[in-house]
Design a protein around this motif. Sequence first.
Motif, PDB file in Angstrom:
ATOM      1  N   VAL A 134       9.837   9.716 -49.440  1.00 58.61           N
ATOM      2  CA  VAL A 134       9.798  10.887 -50.316  1.00 58.61           C
ATOM      3  C   VAL A 134       9.660  10.504 -51.786  1.00 58.61           C
ATOM      4  CG1 VAL A 134      11.082  12.356 -48.728  1.00 58.61           C
ATOM      5  CG2 VAL A 134      12.324  10.989 -50.404  1.00 58.61           C
ATOM      6  N   ARG A 312       4.050  19.202 -58.682  1.00 59.68           N
ATOM      7  CA  ARG A 312       4.462  18.915 -57.310  1.00 59.68           C
ATOM      8  C   ARG A 312       3.350  18.147 -56.599  1.00 59.68           C
ATOM      9  NH1 ARG A 312       8.691  20.817 -54.304  1.00 59.68           N
ATOM     10  NH2 ARG A 312       8.454  21.206 -52.072  1.00 59.68           N
ATOM     11  N   ASN A 313       3.738  17.183 -55.779  1.00 56.44           N
ATOM     12  CA  ASN A 313       2.768  16.345 -55.084  1.00 56.44           C
ATOM     13  C   ASN A 313       2.626  16.816 -53.639  1.00 56.44           C
ATOM     14  OD1 ASN A 313       1.120  14.376 -54.063  1.00 56.44           O
ATOM     15  ND2 ASN A 313       2.395  12.647 -54.695  1.00 56.44           N
ATOM     16  N   ALA A 314       1.491  17.418 -53.324  1.00 59.17           N
ATOM     17  CA  ALA A 314       1.256  17.937 -51.974  1.00 59.17           C
ATOM     18  C   ALA A 314       1.072  16.825 -50.954  1.00 59.17           C
ATOM     19  CB  ALA A 314       0.024  18.842 -51.978  1.00 59.17           C
ATOM     20  N   ASN A 319       7.323  17.799 -49.018  1.00 61.32           N
ATOM     21  CA  ASN A 319       7.014  18.929 -49.900  1.00 61.32           C
ATOM     22  C   ASN A 319       6.309  20.071 -49.187  1.00 61.32           C
ATOM     23  OD1 ASN A 319       8.213  17.753 -52.096  1.00 61.32           O
ATOM     24  ND2 ASN A 319       6.312  16.989 -52.992  1.00 61.32           N
ATOM     25  N   ARG A 320       5.960  19.868 -47.915  1.00 56.78           N
ATOM     26  CA  ARG A 320       5.383  20.982 -47.158  1.00 56.78           C
ATOM     27  C   ARG A 320       6.423  22.067 -46.914  1.00 56.78           C
ATOM     28  NH1 ARG A 320       2.725  16.743 -42.881  1.00 56.78           N
ATOM     29  NH2 ARG A 320       1.256  15.784 -44.356  1.00 56.78           N
ATOM     30  N   PRO A 322       8.636  24.494 -48.566  1.00 56.78           N
ATOM     31  CA  PRO A 322       8.703  25.041 -49.928  1.00 56.78           C
ATOM     32  C   PRO A 322      10.103  25.078 -50.513  1.00 56.78           C
ATOM     33  CG  PRO A 322       8.324  26.783 -48.318  1.00 56.78           C
ATOM     34  CD  PRO A 322       8.184  25.490 -47.582  1.00 56.78           C
ATOM     35  N   TYR A 324      12.209  22.543 -50.210  1.00 50.85           N
ATOM     36  CA  TYR A 324      12.653  21.175 -50.481  1.00 50.85           C
ATOM     37  C   TYR A 324      12.296  20.784 -51.912  1.00 50.85           C
ATOM     38  CZ  TYR A 324      12.836  16.110 -50.666  1.00 50.85           C
ATOM     39  OH  TYR A 324      13.111  14.820 -51.050  1.00 50.85           O
ATOM     40  N   TYR A 325      13.274  20.226 -52.612  1.00 51.29           N
ATOM     41  CA  TYR A 325      13.043  19.689 -53.948  1.00 51.29           C
ATOM     42  C   TYR A 325      13.807  18.377 -54.089  1.00 51.29           C
ATOM     43  CZ  TYR A 325      11.186  24.250 -55.360  1.00 51.29           C
ATOM     44  OH  TYR A 325      10.436  25.391 -55.458  1.00 51.29           O
ATOM     45  N   ASP A 326      13.155  17.406 -54.672  1.00 49.32           N
ATOM     46  CA  ASP A 326      13.836  16.170 -55.051  1.00 49.32           C
ATOM     47  C   ASP A 326      14.339  16.383 -56.473  1.00 49.32           C
ATOM     48  OD1 ASP A 326      14.754  13.658 -55.608  1.00 49.32           O
ATOM     49  OD2 ASP A 326      12.929  12.605 -55.015  1.00 49.32           O
ATOM     50  N   ASN A 364       7.479  10.838 -57.947  1.00 49.91           N
ATOM     51  CA  ASN A 364       6.823  11.537 -56.838  1.00 49.91           C
ATOM     52  C   ASN A 364       5.382  11.086 -56.621  1.00 49.91           C
ATOM     53  OD1 ASN A 364       5.511  12.717 -58.984  1.00 49.91           O
ATOM     54  ND2 ASN A 364       5.960  14.842 -58.400  1.00 49.91           N
ATOM     55  N   ASP A 401       7.610  21.421 -59.410  1.00 51.34           N
ATOM     56  CA  ASP A 401       8.349  20.525 -58.523  1.00 51.34           C
ATOM     57  C   ASP A 401       9.844  20.556 -58.814  1.00 51.34           C
ATOM     58  OD1 ASP A 401       8.240  18.813 -56.329  1.00 51.34           O
ATOM     59  OD2 ASP A 401       8.274  17.013 -57.566  1.00 51.34           O
TER      60      ASP A 401
END
Length: 484
Positions: A134, A312-314, A319-320, A322, A324-326, A364, A401
């Motif tokens: 991740v 945000r890095n697809a 990250n698929r 929605p 989820y966040y780091d 990311n 992100d």
Amino acid sequence: MPLPLRPSDRPTVSIPAGQLRLRGVLCTLVATVLAIGISSALALWGERSNATAADAQQDVYEKFPEPPRTYDRAYARQRAADMAALGAVLFTDTALSASGKQSCASCHSPQNHYGPPNDLSVQLGGPDMQHAGVRAVPSLMYLQTVPPFSEHFIDSEEEGDNSTDAGPTGGLTWDGRVDRAAAQARIPLLDPQEMANPDIATVVEHVRAGPNADRLRKLFGGHVFDTDEKAFDAITQTLEYYQSQPELFAPYSSKLDAAMRGLARLNDQETRGMRLFAAEDKGNCASCHRFAVPGQLPLFNDFGLIALGLPRNAAIAANRNPSYYDEGLCGPMRKDLADHPEYCGLFRSPTLRNVATRKVFFHNGVFHDLRQVVEWYVTRDTNPEKWYPRKPDGTIEKFDDLPERFHENVNMDPPFGGKPGDKPALSPEEIDDVVAFLGTLTDGYYDPVKQRAAAQNTTAKAAAAGGTAATEGAAASPAPAAGH
């Protein structure tokens, strides 16, 4: 021919009851004797086996005594060299992973300044080498002077001025959750998405059963495998010693280092880039990536944690989802600061040494080109449409992100700031100049060890001849390059 007897015609034999009881007693006695004999034999075999194992273990203890509690400098240097040598072997040992295909060096490539070997945003690992991480892989170089993590770091370029609280600073990894390389080494060894060992016992058994077991015993004594925790600590210590070798992990051998020692000169574009890098009204890069530290070769890092508001890095599978966040310093990997919303979105700034050789940037891994990174810095707020998606209503979804409630944590210091349509802090030509300067931070331009040896040889020859000789690079406090 006589007819066969019917069962009722067969003669019967009558055995007295006393004889039956005697036979039963004899059978029981024989069975008991046999059981005792077998048990005794098994016990004797077990005792002998245990004795043999104990003798063998005692032989190991005697063959590999515990290291001395006190020792001289020569012993310390040799031990450090031996620790580093074993650490180098374990660093490249794929047997230490569940897949048998991944080592520390698989992600921290020595050929790529101990950073990622490719341009993948995150690396693959796990038991089947199909589990995506991740976070982007950081470099392991120039970490020796990173301070332990602190929420309130007091530091100042002005000697004696302790009035400035720099906030969350230090620690290793992107969120600063460990302070030592030995502790950092535990993370990938046990991470299900990386080397994926289920527990430390598995790692220890790989080493115990492998060709390096006696090398570990020689360094830590024959008792090193008595407990899994003790052995695991020893293994990670060797990895830390390996990463402490300055000639590999902090060589200071770039063109800029040579220029600061008077052994090279930056060209015009590189010099312009250095000035733009430092100027507060231009790149202002030195506000985080410090390099004006008197008497020191610069690390290009203040070790601070900062929220940049990255796109945000697809390409990251996690990250698929929605939701989820780091969030970096406040989770999900780091657990102890989850109740500090003011820290959400903060990640530790890396050194910029060798940055020009990287193919993936930021925690990311959203960018893959250094020029694009510099351009993003100066146009994040003036041209957000270049970097962020649009909402259904057509407005730009900046800082996508990071949950919106944490957007106030995003740094707005120059070169950030401004509003859409404003002039960026750097022109395209100036961006090229900064990138050219960053290229001077790549190690391998010259060999400092050979240069020092040559300088010492020149000095020795001059002294032997009774004369004097000017020695390049011999100044105790190197001077900054021109234009600094």
